[in-house]
Design a protein around this motif. Structure first.
Motif, mmCIF file in Angstrom:
data_model
loop_
_atom_site.group_PDB
_atom_site.id
_atom_site.type_symbol
_atom_site.label_atom_id
_atom_site.label_comp_id
_atom_site.label_asym_id
_atom_site.label_seq_id
_atom_site.Cartn_x
_atom_site.Cartn_y
_atom_site.Cartn_z
ATOM 1 N N TRP A 55 -53.196 97.743 -26.949
ATOM 2 C CA TRP A 55 -52.490 97.434 -28.098
ATOM 3 C C TRP A 55 -53.099 98.471 -29.245
ATOM 4 C CZ3 TRP A 55 -54.754 95.328 -32.522
ATOM 5 C CH2 TRP A 55 -56.152 94.780 -32.172
ATOM 6 N N ARG A 56 -54.357 98.755 -29.258
ATOM 7 C CA ARG A 56 -55.074 99.831 -30.250
ATOM 8 C C ARG A 56 -54.528 101.075 -30.065
ATOM 9 N NH1 ARG A 56 -59.756 95.798 -31.249
ATOM 10 N NH2 ARG A 56 -59.442 95.551 -33.713
ATOM 11 N N TRP A 57 -54.828 101.533 -28.856
ATOM 12 C CA TRP A 57 -54.392 102.953 -28.637
ATOM 13 C C TRP A 57 -53.085 103.195 -28.705
ATOM 14 C CZ3 TRP A 57 -57.306 106.981 -28.645
ATOM 15 C CH2 TRP A 57 -58.866 107.095 -28.336
ATOM 16 N N LEU A 58 -52.266 102.112 -28.458
ATOM 17 C CA LEU A 58 -50.637 102.216 -28.701
ATOM 18 C C LEU A 58 -50.502 102.398 -30.206
ATOM 19 C CD1 LEU A 58 -48.089 102.204 -27.199
ATOM 20 C CD2 LEU A 58 -47.920 99.665 -27.406
ATOM 21 N N ALA A 59 -51.087 101.821 -30.962
ATOM 22 C CA ALA A 59 -51.037 101.997 -32.375
ATOM 23 C C ALA A 59 -51.510 103.312 -32.942
ATOM 24 C CB ALA A 59 -51.675 100.759 -33.096
ATOM 25 N N ILE A 60 -52.362 103.821 -32.202
ATOM 26 C CA ILE A 60 -52.775 105.062 -32.684
ATOM 27 C C ILE A 60 -51.561 106.157 -32.200
ATOM 28 C CG2 ILE A 60 -54.552 106.909 -32.044
ATOM 29 C CD1 ILE A 60 -56.526 104.794 -31.824
ATOM 30 N N CYS A 61 -51.264 105.854 -31.209
ATOM 31 C CA CYS A 61 -49.809 106.935 -30.693
ATOM 32 C C CYS A 61 -48.828 106.953 -31.753
ATOM 33 C CB CYS A 61 -49.584 106.654 -29.185
ATOM 34 S SG CYS A 61 -50.698 107.054 -28.151
ATOM 35 N N CYS A 62 -48.421 105.536 -32.082
ATOM 36 C CA CYS A 62 -47.452 105.292 -33.133
ATOM 37 C C CYS A 62 -47.731 105.916 -34.165
ATOM 38 C CB CYS A 62 -47.116 103.705 -33.227
ATOM 39 S SG CYS A 62 -46.573 102.769 -31.613
ATOM 40 N N SER A 63 -48.712 106.279 -34.932
ATOM 41 C CA SER A 63 -48.977 106.844 -36.069
ATOM 42 C C SER A 63 -48.884 108.359 -36.278
ATOM 43 C CB SER A 63 -50.463 106.669 -36.566
ATOM 44 O OG SER A 63 -51.264 107.200 -35.765
ATOM 45 N N ILE A 64 -48.586 108.915 -34.643
ATOM 46 C CA ILE A 64 -48.324 110.355 -34.814
ATOM 47 C C ILE A 64 -47.155 110.616 -35.343
ATOM 48 C CG2 ILE A 64 -48.067 112.278 -33.167
ATOM 49 C CD1 ILE A 64 -50.270 110.834 -31.345
ATOM 50 N N PRO A 65 -45.923 110.324 -34.929
ATOM 51 C CA PRO A 65 -44.650 110.957 -35.558
ATOM 52 C C PRO A 65 -44.647 110.735 -36.756
ATOM 53 C CG PRO A 65 -44.178 109.487 -33.565
ATOM 54 C CD PRO A 65 -45.665 109.350 -33.857
ATOM 55 N N PRO A 66 -44.952 109.691 -37.628
ATOM 56 C CA PRO A 66 -44.884 109.748 -39.014
ATOM 57 C C PRO A 66 -45.817 110.655 -39.748
ATOM 58 C CG PRO A 66 -46.160 107.460 -38.242
ATOM 59 C CD PRO A 66 -45.351 108.394 -37.198
ATOM 60 N N THR A 67 -47.050 111.038 -39.080
ATOM 61 C CA THR A 67 -47.815 112.021 -39.603
ATOM 62 C C THR A 67 -47.108 113.425 -39.445
ATOM 63 O OG1 THR A 67 -49.723 110.930 -38.707
ATOM 64 C CG2 THR A 67 -50.170 113.135 -39.512
ATOM 65 N N LEU A 68 -46.327 113.450 -38.335
ATOM 66 C CA LEU A 68 -45.695 114.971 -38.126
ATOM 67 C C LEU A 68 -44.629 115.068 -39.089
ATOM 68 C CD1 LEU A 68 -45.460 115.200 -34.241
ATOM 69 C CD2 LEU A 68 -46.754 116.571 -35.860
ATOM 70 N N LEU A 69 -44.075 113.802 -39.486
ATOM 71 C CA LEU A 69 -42.831 113.792 -40.511
ATOM 72 C C LEU A 69 -43.236 114.155 -41.893
ATOM 73 C CD1 LEU A 69 -39.877 112.751 -41.518
ATOM 74 C CD2 LEU A 69 -41.103 110.557 -42.005
ATOM 75 N N MET A 70 -44.413 113.795 -42.236
ATOM 76 C CA MET A 70 -44.920 114.520 -43.684
ATOM 77 C C MET A 70 -45.275 115.709 -43.568
ATOM 78 S SD MET A 70 -46.374 113.689 -46.719
ATOM 79 C CE MET A 70 -47.067 112.092 -46.818
ATOM 80 N N VAL A 71 -45.915 116.436 -42.529
ATOM 81 C CA VAL A 71 -46.281 117.711 -42.426
ATOM 82 C C VAL A 71 -44.709 118.676 -42.470
ATOM 83 C CG1 VAL A 71 -47.179 119.509 -41.079
ATOM 84 C CG2 VAL A 71 -48.334 117.262 -41.205
#
Length: 502
Positions: free
Chosen positions: A195-211
């Motif tokens: 569940w923790r590594w899954l949350a890390i993966c889930c934070s990638i798309p919004p980071t790309l969105l910002m960029v």
């Protein structure tokens, strides 16, 4: 530039090139010059938001089983009630996000709203990753829910105001496509990650969105509503390509903005161009949640287990794949078949499947000689009970497949698409906020009262209630929803006002 001169220049140029024959409309002449590459690029950047939203919705499915059985840190272990809140509290955050998004799009614009909504996504998942107790998990879920609510409002508006009428249905449907793609992605990742590594993966798309959004334009309609004509022309030139005479489209949008005025007033609710689409938008959102989509998804794993699918995680992935495939099909045919036809087909398919679900649960209750089939009775307790379930498993599987297919074709993507199309520019933020608030509030109500409905109405009665709502969906669609396929946003507005469009 004078619009008539521009029309004459376009027609003369097309006649010389031999591209068009005979007399054509100025709109077709303009669109023949448009290149969509940058429009697709801007759409891809923006739909990273709905993908993040899908990751949020899907995250609880693989995470809850781990968090309810965690042994390394008892402070994070969820009981049944806490697990229920962990899954559903997102909808409360999203309802608040709808209101926040409605204010943001009017004050700072569509682009900046999208960029800022990536922050609560990332912060929320960061808090979940670093969680030391259950309350930190709740806070993380509320923040990601808040961002999901903002996203579900802003992205459809951003796409509808960028896209022209020939591809607006296709691009608008990509919102729901990316949501279900995100859900499927997190289901797949959940097969291999904790569940923790899954949350890390889930934070990638919004980071790309910002960029990515840093390099995309604001919508021309918002810029013109702020009196920024030069910036609007530059945005249109980026979106339509170098060959399109964007001054014509800019003048058309500017004329519509001038007619509407600058800001929303309560007196505007007397205008049929405002209250008619608002009622349609709100009712669409209510009906979308009352189709029973959350109930079907709730039962998905149990139904697969009864059909002897031993890997319930894999079952969730299969459901996700069905959603992605048929939402993709809906996107491809949206601008050809039209919104209204797909809503009717979708509603009929869901009415049939929920009726069949009701029959399935009714027969199961008779087999077990019980007046109602509660959620607890769905567990297979013995070999004797397993056989009748297996005999009827085909009915449940077929009903679920038809329901998910029907929902993905129509009532999944289209309410969000229509919401982004039907409101006049000056009330788009406020009216969309009301619709998003309605949708997420209904999602919370249906989710939290579902078990009570099962007890009060029985399982069969609950699904027959959903079937009756699907029938009402179809009647409402036929009677009140106008077809928006191939129309400009200004022409759609004129339809509600009872005037001829520009």
């Amino acid at each position: 530039m004078d619009i008539q001169n521009e029309r004459r220049r376009l027609l003369d140029a097309d006649d010389e090139d031999g591209d068009l024959t005979g007399l054509i409309s100025e709109q077709d002449a303009y669109l023949s010059k448009v290149k969509n590459r940058n429009l697709y690029l801007a759409t891809f950047a923006s739909v990273l938001g709905p993908m993040s939203f899908g990751f949020v919705l899907g995250y609880s499915s693989p995470a809850i089983p781990e968090l309810t059985s965690i042994t390394t840190d008892p402070r994070l272990r969820l009981d049944t009630n806490q697990a229920s809140w962990f899954g559903s509290i997102v909808t409360l955050g999203a309802a608040a996000g709808g209101l926040l998004g409605g204010w943001m799009v009017g004050k700072i614009g569509r682009k900046l709203s999208l960029m800022f909504c990536s922050l609560p996504f990332v912060f929320g998942f960061t808090i979940i990753i670093a969680a030391q107790n259950v309350w930190m998990l709740y806070i993380g879920r509320v923040l990601t829910g808040l961002a999901s609510g903002v996203t579900s409002l802003v992205v459809p508006l951003y796409i509808s105001e960028m896209a022209h009428e020939r591809v607006r249905g296709l691009l608008g449907s990509c919102v729901q496509l990316m949501v279900v793609l995100g859900i499927m992605g997190v289901y797949l990742a959940g097969l291999y990650l904790d569940w923790r590594w899954l949350a890390i993966c889930c934070s990638i798309p919004p980071t790309l969105l910002m960029v990515c959004m840093c390099f995309m334009p604001e919508t021309p309609r918002f810029l013109l509503s702020q009196g920024k004509r030069r910036e609007a022309e530059e945005a249109l030139r980026f979106l339509r390509g170098p060959d399109a005479p964007v001054e014509w489209e800019c003048a058309r949008i500017e004329e519509a903005c001038d007619e509407q005025g600058s800001s929303f007033q309560m007196s505007d609710l007397k205008d049929p161009g405002v209250y008619k689409p608002l009622v349609i938008g709100v009712v669409l959102m209510i009906f979308q949640q009352m189709t029973g989509i959350n109930a079907i998804m709730f039962y998905a794993e149990t139904i697969f287990e009864q059909a002897h699918f031993k890997e319930s995680d894999l079952a969730s992935v299969i459901v996700g794949v069905i959603q992605v495939v048929f939402t993709g099909v809906a996107a491809l045919i949206m601008d050809k078949a039209g919104r209204k036809v797909l809503l009717i087909i979708s509603g009929v398919a869901m009415a049939i499947s929920t009726t069949a679900f009701g029959v399935y649960f009714y027969l199961m209750s008779k087999l077990h000689s019980t007046p109602s089939l509660s959620l607890l009775a769905l567990d297979i307790q013995s070999k004797a009970a397993e056989e009748p379930h297996a005999d009827l498993a085909w009915l449940a599987l077929a009903s679920m497949a038809v329901f998910i297919t029907g929902f993905a074709l129509g009532w999944g993507p289209i309410p969000w698409l229509i919401m982004s199309e039907i409101f006049p520019s000056k009330v788009r933020g406020v009216a969309s906020a009301v619709c998003v608030l309605t949708n997420w509030s209904m999602a919370f109500v249906v989710t939290k009262t579902f078990q009570e409905m099962m007890i009060l109405l029985t399982s069969a009665g609950t699904f027959w209630l959903f079937a009756s709502m699907c029938i009402l969906n179809v009647i409402f669609t036929i009677a009140f929803i106008p077809e928006t396929k191939g129309k400009t946003l200004e022409q759609i507005e004129a339809t509600f006002r009872g005037t001829s469009g520009p």
